[in-house]
Design a protein around this motif. Sequence first.
Motif, PDB file in Angstrom:
ATOM      1  N   GLU A   1      16.278   3.433  13.879  1.00 40.91           N
ATOM      2  CA  GLU A   1      16.230   3.002  12.479  1.00 40.91           C
ATOM      3  C   GLU A   1      14.851   2.470  12.099  1.00 40.91           C
ATOM      4  OE1 GLU A   1      19.366   0.289  11.728  1.00 40.91           O
ATOM      5  OE2 GLU A   1      20.969   1.758  12.093  1.00 40.91           O
ATOM      6  N   ASP A   2      14.175   1.796  13.032  1.00 44.68           N
ATOM      7  CA  ASP A   2      12.833   1.291  12.735  1.00 44.68           C
ATOM      8  C   ASP A   2      11.876   2.447  12.486  1.00 44.68           C
ATOM      9  OD1 ASP A   2      13.523  -1.374  12.953  1.00 44.68           O
ATOM     10  OD2 ASP A   2      13.131  -1.451  15.105  1.00 44.68           O
TER      11      ASP A   2
ATOM     12  N   ASP B   1      12.601   5.426  11.567  1.00 42.33           N
ATOM     13  CA  ASP B   1      13.006   6.161  10.374  1.00 42.33           C
ATOM     14  C   ASP B   1      12.482   5.527   9.087  1.00 42.33           C
ATOM     15  OD1 ASP B   1      14.269   8.111  11.776  1.00 42.33           O
ATOM     16  OD2 ASP B   1      16.301   7.371  11.449  1.00 42.33           O
ATOM     17  N   ARG B   2      12.056   4.284   9.163  1.00 40.48           N
ATOM     18  CA  ARG B   2      11.498   3.640   7.971  1.00 40.48           C
ATOM     19  C   ARG B   2      10.111   4.185   7.622  1.00 40.48           C
ATOM     20  NH1 ARG B   2      13.240  -1.343  10.638  1.00 40.48           N
ATOM     21  NH2 ARG B   2      15.256  -1.984   9.782  1.00 40.48           N
ATOM     22  N   LEU B   3       9.463   4.811   8.610  1.00 35.26           N
ATOM     23  CA  LEU B   3       8.096   5.291   8.427  1.00 35.26           C
ATOM     24  C   LEU B   3       8.076   6.712   7.892  1.00 35.26           C
ATOM     25  CD1 LEU B   3       6.469   4.046  11.764  1.00 35.26           C
ATOM     26  CD2 LEU B   3       6.797   2.790   9.621  1.00 35.26           C
ATOM     27  N   THR B   4       7.093   6.994   7.039  1.00 31.99           N
ATOM     28  CA  THR B   4       6.893   8.365   6.595  1.00 31.99           C
ATOM     29  C   THR B   4       6.260   9.167   7.737  1.00 31.99           C
ATOM     30  OG1 THR B   4       4.636   7.990   5.780  1.00 31.99           O
ATOM     31  CG2 THR B   4       6.464   7.523   4.253  1.00 31.99           C
TER      32      THR B   4
ATOM     33  N   ARG C   1       3.743   7.840  10.738  1.00 36.52           N
ATOM     34  CA  ARG C   1       3.986   8.063  12.169  1.00 36.52           C
ATOM     35  C   ARG C   1       2.752   8.645  12.854  1.00 36.52           C
ATOM     36  NH1 ARG C   1      10.146  10.501  12.785  1.00 36.52           N
ATOM     37  NH2 ARG C   1      11.127   9.173  11.212  1.00 36.52           N
TER      38      ARG C   1
ATOM     39  N   LYS D   1       6.382  -2.609   7.506  1.00 32.71           N
ATOM     40  CA  LYS D   1       7.718  -2.053   7.705  1.00 32.71           C
ATOM     41  C   LYS D   1       8.306  -2.423   9.070  1.00 32.71           C
ATOM     42  CE  LYS D   1       7.143   1.975   4.678  1.00 32.71           C
ATOM     43  NZ  LYS D   1       7.119   3.465   4.613  1.00 32.71           N
ATOM     44  N   LEU D   2       7.435  -2.508  10.090  1.00 28.63           N
ATOM     45  CA  LEU D   2       7.918  -2.832  11.436  1.00 28.63           C
ATOM     46  C   LEU D   2       7.870  -4.325  11.725  1.00 28.63           C
ATOM     47  CD1 LEU D   2       6.262   0.069  13.484  1.00 28.63           C
ATOM     48  CD2 LEU D   2       8.540  -0.017  12.450  1.00 28.63           C
ATOM     49  N   GLN D   3       7.367  -5.109  10.758  1.00 35.63           N
ATOM     50  CA  GLN D   3       7.262  -6.563  10.895  1.00 35.63           C
ATOM     51  C   GLN D   3       6.423  -6.937  12.116  1.00 35.63           C
ATOM     52  OE1 GLN D   3      11.325  -8.042  10.797  1.00 35.63           O
ATOM     53  NE2 GLN D   3      11.454  -7.813   8.569  1.00 35.63           N
TER      54      GLN D   3
END
Length: 239
Positions: free
Chosen positions: A174-175, A177-180, A184, A220-222
Motif C-alpha cells: 500500500e505504501d 502504491d501511493r507513489l506514481t 518510483r 507520501k512515505l512519511q
Amino acid sequence: MSDPTEANEPAEPTGRSTGERRVRVVLVDDHRMFRTGVQAEIGRTDETGVEVVGEAADVDQAVTVITATRPEVVLLDVHLPGGGGVEVLRRCAALMADAAEPVRFLALSVSDAAEDVIGVIRGGARGYVTKTITGTDLVASIFRVQEGDAVFSPRLAGFVLDAFASTDAPPVDEDLDRLTQREREVLRLIARGYAYKEIAKQLFISVKTVESHVSAVLRKLQLSNRHELTRWATARRLV
C-alpha cells in the motif's frame, strides 16, 4: 551495455540490405529527445531493416498511432502519461490477438524493477530490454520479437521466470502504491546513490522536477531524508 538474452538461440546479425525482410515499428516514449535518438540509431532502414512508421508520447497517442499504422513491433516505454505501458497493452489487446497480422510489443525502459517487467509481460509484451541496450542489439531484439520470440535483457529474464513459476500473486504494498510511476523511478535512483543531476539526465527531466518528486516521495512515505528513503527501498528490495 546490456545484451538481450534469447532463451534458445543467439540474436541474429542485424545487417540487412535493401530488399531483405523489413520490420515496421512504432516508438512510444514520452521523451521526444529519446525518441529522436532511437530513430536516428535504428531508423536507417536501408542499413537496419527497421522502418519507423510512427511515434507517440502518451497512452492515447500510442493507441491512435498503433491502430492507424498497424506496425509489426511497438517499442513501448513502461511509464507513460495516461496510464503507462500496461494501459496501452490493454487497449491494444485485439491487435495483439490478430492471428493474421499480430502487433507485437517490446518494452524499452529505463526501469529494471521486477514489478515493471512482470506487469508488461503479463499485459502481453513479448520482451523487455533496458535503455542501456546498444542500437545493434535493439535491432536484433526487434526482429526476434517480430518473429514471435521472447527477448529480455539478461537479469530481467529471471524476474519473469520467478513470477510465472509461482501461482501466488505478489502481495500489495500500500505504501508503494501511493507513489506514481515517475516517483518510483526517482525513488530507485535516489536509493542507488544517484545525485539529482544524474537522475535528471537519466530521466530526461530537470533537476527542479527531480527535487519535486523526491519531496513528494518523502511526504507520501512519511520519511525525513534520502538516507531513510534508501533504507525503506532496500528493505523492499527495490534497489
